[in-house]
Scaffold this active site. Sequence first.
Site, PDB file in Angstrom:
ATOM      1  N   GLY A 165       0.723  -1.198  -0.098  1.00  6.91           N
ATOM      2  CA  GLY A 165       0.081   0.089  -0.092  1.00  6.91           C
ATOM      3  C   GLY A 165       0.912   1.168  -0.063  1.00  6.91           C
ATOM      4  CG  LEU A 166       3.564   2.772  -2.965  1.00  6.89           C
ATOM      5  CD1 LEU A 166       3.895   2.963  -4.425  1.00  6.89           C
ATOM      6  CD2 LEU A 166       4.408   2.913  -2.009  1.00  6.89           C
ATOM      7  CB  SER A 167       0.272   6.498   2.106  1.00  3.03           C
ATOM      8  OG  SER A 167       1.538   6.947   2.548  1.00  3.03           O
ATOM      9  N   GLY A 168       2.380   7.707  -0.899  1.00  2.00           N
ATOM     10  CA  GLY A 168       2.966   8.757  -1.114  1.00  2.00           C
ATOM     11  C   GLY A 168       3.851   9.412  -0.123  1.00  2.00           C
ATOM     12  N   GLY A 169       3.910   8.991   1.246  1.00  2.00           N
ATOM     13  CA  GLY A 169       4.910   9.138   2.251  1.00  2.00           C
ATOM     14  C   GLY A 169       6.075   8.390   2.198  1.00  2.00           C
ATOM     15  CG  ASP A 227       6.528   5.898   7.550  1.00  2.00           C
ATOM     16  OD1 ASP A 227       7.727   6.210   7.941  1.00  2.00           O
ATOM     17  OD2 ASP A 227       5.625   6.712   8.360  1.00  2.00           O
ATOM     18  CG  MET A 263      -6.693   1.852  -0.284  1.00  2.00           C
ATOM     19  SD  MET A 263      -7.186   1.626   1.523  1.00  2.00           S
ATOM     20  CE  MET A 263      -6.709   3.227   2.402  1.00  2.00           C
ATOM     21  CB  CYS A 275      -9.643   3.265   7.504  1.00  2.00           C
ATOM     22  SG  CYS A 275      -8.691   3.464   5.973  1.00  2.00           S
ATOM     23  N   GLY A 279       3.399   0.312   5.323  1.00  7.85           N
ATOM     24  CA  GLY A 279       4.768   0.998   5.878  1.00  7.85           C
ATOM     25  C   GLY A 279       4.218   1.151   7.402  1.00  7.85           C
ATOM     26  CB  CYS A 291      -7.737  17.744   3.793  1.00  5.05           C
ATOM     27  SG  CYS A 291      -9.385  17.907   2.652  1.00  5.05           S
TER      28      CYS A 291
END
Length: 358
Positions: A9-13, A15, A35, A109, A135, A210
């Site tokens: 799972g890639l979040s863009g962060g 970790d 996601m 989640c 991560g 956000c």
Amino acid sequence: MEKETVLIGLSGGVDSAAAAVLLKQQGYRVIGATMLIWDPSLPVPAGPYQKNACLSPEKEDISEIENLARKLGIEFLAVDCRRQYRETVLENFRQEYACGRTPNPCVWCNSLIKFGVLPAAARQQGLHFDKFATGHYARVEKDPLSGKYLLKRAKDLSRDQSYFLHRLTQAQLARVLFPLGEMTKPEIREIARQAGLPVADKEDSQDFYCGNYNDLLNFPNRPGDIVTLDGKKVARHNGIWGYTIGKRKGLGVSGFKTPMYVVRIDAPKNEVIIGPKEALYSSTLRADHLSWVAGEAPGGTFSCDIKIRNLHHTAPAQVQLDGETLEARFDQPQMSITAGQSAVLYEGDIVLGGGIIC
């Protein structure tokens, strides 16, 4: 011998990106997945939005993650989880606040969407993989005696995220990898730096949304009374969902010799009850919606350590199970035990399970 394939799972962060680097170094074939959870019908806050949130407009974020995947040299796919996220996480969020409780959407989640819907949907899209990785700062080990999988706290306790993972199942643990479980944040950033990743110094995600929570709740005003512990009416509120246990600022009350805090929310009476700080402490809690990541519940009565929120230090307690509920009595009173939050039970570094404080 063919390499094992890991979906991460890639979040863009930093970790998840560093976790992907580590997996590649360990010889896995790595595929990144993100996601899609943003619902376009949600109002976008005016002006710059908080990019370091899980639930935020995704157009720019997805582009950044695709670029990150290219930099990592891995395949990438975006998985549409919007309907399930809306029906499971956001509806629970709204229902809990409407009842005067304070939910933790990250717990639901993780167990139902990130570790459930995401890998299942990836397989439905024809993707074949052996393991699923994230991560998260946590560890998984297989107990050689029982054959069960143990969810354990991360080596770096200041980063430990096992609290958010306590509702995972044995089937999920059997197929999951947490590459960061034995590492510290500075080590993770250095791995990303050495790999030339632009996210090496990116700040951590701070929240799940956000904007203002009222965007998600979108409730009409429902005025009621703010009262003291002895029932004296001292102010008015526009909705109990604007208050959480321990809240002090913005109560609109004055004339008290000591600071006043929200100590209880009475949804049936539509009242917010305030009191002095000492009234926030309690030695007991009750929890339902129990889940046992260890595979089964401990005995009817047992001792363990309990976290009542993510940033709470575990506290020793005696637990009594009664069917689908548990009652815990702490050795020392704990501050701001809050309905809707998760009570997570530990035996040393091992996560036993937990439930929702009621």
